[in-house]
Design an enzyme around this catalytic site. Structure first.
Site, PDB file in Angstrom:
ATOM      1  N   CYS A  16       0.832  -1.198   0.000  1.00 40.02           N
ATOM      2  CA  CYS A  16       0.000   0.000   0.000  1.00 40.02           C
ATOM      3  C   CYS A  16       0.874   1.257   0.000  1.00 40.02           C
ATOM      4  CB  CYS A  16      -0.973  -0.020   1.179  1.00 40.02           C
ATOM      5  SG  CYS A  16      -2.380   1.109   0.952  1.00 40.02           S
ATOM      6  N   HIS A  64      -3.522  -5.462   1.111  1.00 40.92           N
ATOM      7  CA  HIS A  64      -3.330  -5.781   2.523  1.00 40.92           C
ATOM      8  C   HIS A  64      -3.756  -7.229   2.754  1.00 40.92           C
ATOM      9  CE1 HIS A  64      -2.422  -1.757   3.912  1.00 40.92           C
ATOM     10  NE2 HIS A  64      -3.460  -1.285   3.243  1.00 40.92           N
TER      11      HIS A  64
END
Length: 539
Positions: A345, A476
């Site tokens: 991310c 994630h």
């Protein structure tokens, strides 16, 4: 009927856990009670009206809530919804936060504006969510935040004693004896509460006790006599609790040096606004892996892998990383050829050549920054946040496909599941947008995953160098995928001349076992018969 009453004739019983301070163990105790009530045949659900956390959780419908409530829902055996955490505060800069209401970004606000403008109207949002849960489940476990005795915050409280009053909820007060001063904490909290608030406290829970209970008993007797409130349980200190945490304060207790008896050394860069750091929990649970957190220059060394995790302020944390001298340490480690560099991310965004925030999405000011320059990528931050669960497989040409992986042929590629929470769009570029010292070779890159969001068409996500030495993804939870995680680790082992371990454990089974383990300990040390009486239920 009052606006704040449940519509069900017999709404769910409610119990609230508050603490004498942050990090006393409220979330873990709440999680354990969720599992105990499920084991006892009830349908429990968690609730926290307002949560401040950078570790968030994406619900099945693509909304964002605090990670603790997502995990607690898993312990209850149910899907998480935004009713379980209707208000989420995500700090961005000092005194400024992104306010998320029912899983959707609502506004960026200063602490004073949040208190002055938002809190007065929040009661309806909170109570409507709570009552929907009470209309659906048998027991709702409400969790407070911080301490209920913060005098400067009490008049506009929506998460502790005011909420307990609105919901007419009995309260159990949790305190941490491991940090010392447990009797002062409990008595001091009682002294600072109003009489009607004290009447709501039906029991104390003393958490994280080490030692001989008989030596503590005189203090417990004094406490009960002094306050008139019973001690319902003294819970033992449990090392290595593997229930996902949401507060980065837990990282203070994580190792900063590699464990010598582990064969693989993985270093995670801990920047100030690190988020979703639970992405590495599954790695830390592997028998051959040491995961450590690096904050300053000189700590990194030459690990087998460096992970740049998520962050709520990518540009700010990137600049902080540079200021601390960690960028140069990363380059030195990569020069050895023995280290792999991974970005997730915000860390993925950092790996590119440039970051642009023209609409002041992250910090309140338009800005741009040079990336670390390891991948030919550029990121632009947009106003709309992407929050979604995804599923897919590794791309056919993914450099992370390993011959050591079980059934690693193209017909049996590991399934990849994860979730995305980001406000940036990252694109492949043939030339860097800004001048940087390091210019990556755009022809030396391959995409990683073929994923799908909901019912939409599949698309390629993530980029890495052809040799797999540098790679990044928005996904994630990527290491929660058991076959992928073990395959990747076995690739690190191969690079060191070590034999593959193949399958070790599954994240899903490990979670269930940990819920049951912690529930068993809490049940053994907490007066559950009294808890059920407080709930107004037969045990």
């Amino acid at each position: 009927m009052s606006t704040f009453e449940s519509s069900r004739t017999n709404p769910a019983a409610i119990l609230m856990l508050q603490g004498t301070a942050s990090d006393v163990g409220k979330s873990v105790v709440t999680t354990a009670l969720c599992r105990i009530f499920l084991q006892d045949g009830y349908r429990p659900a968690p609730f926290k009206s307002q949560n401040m956390a950078l570790n968030s959780y994406v619900t099945e419908d693509g909304k964002e809530i605090g990670r603790a409530q997502g995990v607690q829902a898993e312990a209850c055996g149910i899907e998480a919804t935004t009713d379980m955490n209707p208000i989420l505060i995500k700090p961005v800069k000092d005194m400024h936060s992104q306010i998320v209401v029912h899983g959707v970004p609502y506004a960026y606000m200063s602490a004073s504006d949040y208190r002055k403008d938002f809190l007065p109207q929040a009661k309806h949002t909170v109570m409507d969510a709570l009552n929907r849960l009470r209309d659906t489940y048998d027991i709702v476990l409400m969790e407070g935040a911080g301490s209920p005795a913060e005098i400067n915050l009490k008049d506009r409280d929506i998460v502790n004693m005011n909420l307990a009053g609105w919901a007419d909820a009995p309260v159990l007060l949790v305190s941490d004896i491991d940090r010392g001063g447990v009797f002062a904490s409990l008595v001091g909290t009682i002294e600072l509460l109003e009489p009607h608030e004290v009447q709501r406290i039906r029991g104390f829970i003393i958490n994280k006790f080490r030692g001989d209970l008989s030596l503590l008993q005189p203090g417990l007797d004094w406490l009960e006599e002094r306050t008139g409130i019973p001690v319902l349980g003294v819970l033992p200190y449990l090392p290595d609790i593997r229930i996902e945490a949401e507060d980065s304060v837990v990282l203070d207790k994580k190792p900063k040096q590699s464990t010598k008896d582990k064969e693989l050394d993985i270093a995670v860069i801990r920047y100030p606004r690190i988020s979703n750091f639970t992405d590495t929990d599954a790695l830390a649970a592997e028998p051959d892996v040491s995961v450590r957190y690096v904050t300053e220059a000189g700590q990194l060394g030459v690990p087998d892998a460096i992970i740049l995790p998520g962050t709520k302020d990518t540009i700010g944390d990137l600049l902080e990383l540079r200021e601390r001298g960690l960028e140069e340490d990363i380059r030195e480690a990569m020069k050895t050829g023995r280290t792999q560099l991974v970005g997730i991310c915000g860390g993925y965004q950092m790996l590119g050549t440039a970051l642009f925030d023209p609409d002041a999405v992250e910090s309140g000011l338009p800005q741009q920054a040079d990336g670390l320059g390891w991948l030919a990528l550029s990121t632009t931050f947009l106003k709309e946040k992407q929050t979604v669960r995804v599923q897919g497989t590794l791309s056919n040409h993914c450099p992370l496909l390993l011959s050591a992986a079980p059934d690693s042929g193209s017909a049996a590629k590991p399934i990849i599941e994860g979730y995305e929470i980001h406000m940036g769009v990252t694109e492949y570029v043939t030339e860097p947008h800004v001048s940087i010292d390091r210019t990556p070779d755009s022809t030396n890159m391959k995409t990683l995953f073929q994923i799908q969001r909901g019912e939409g068409a599949a698309f390629e996500e993530g980029w890495g160098t052809i040799d797999g030495k540098v790679w990044g993804t928005y996904l994630h939870g990527v290491f929660d995928n058991d076959r992928f995680r073990r395959s990747w680790l076995d690739g690190l082992r191969q690079a060191k001349g070590l034999a593959a371990l193949d399958s070790t454990f599954t994240v899903r089974e490990a979670k269930e076992q940990e819920f049951d383990r912690v529930a068993e300990v809490v049940r053994a040390h907490l007066d559950m018969e009294q808890v059920y009486r407080i709930l107004g239920m037969d045990s």
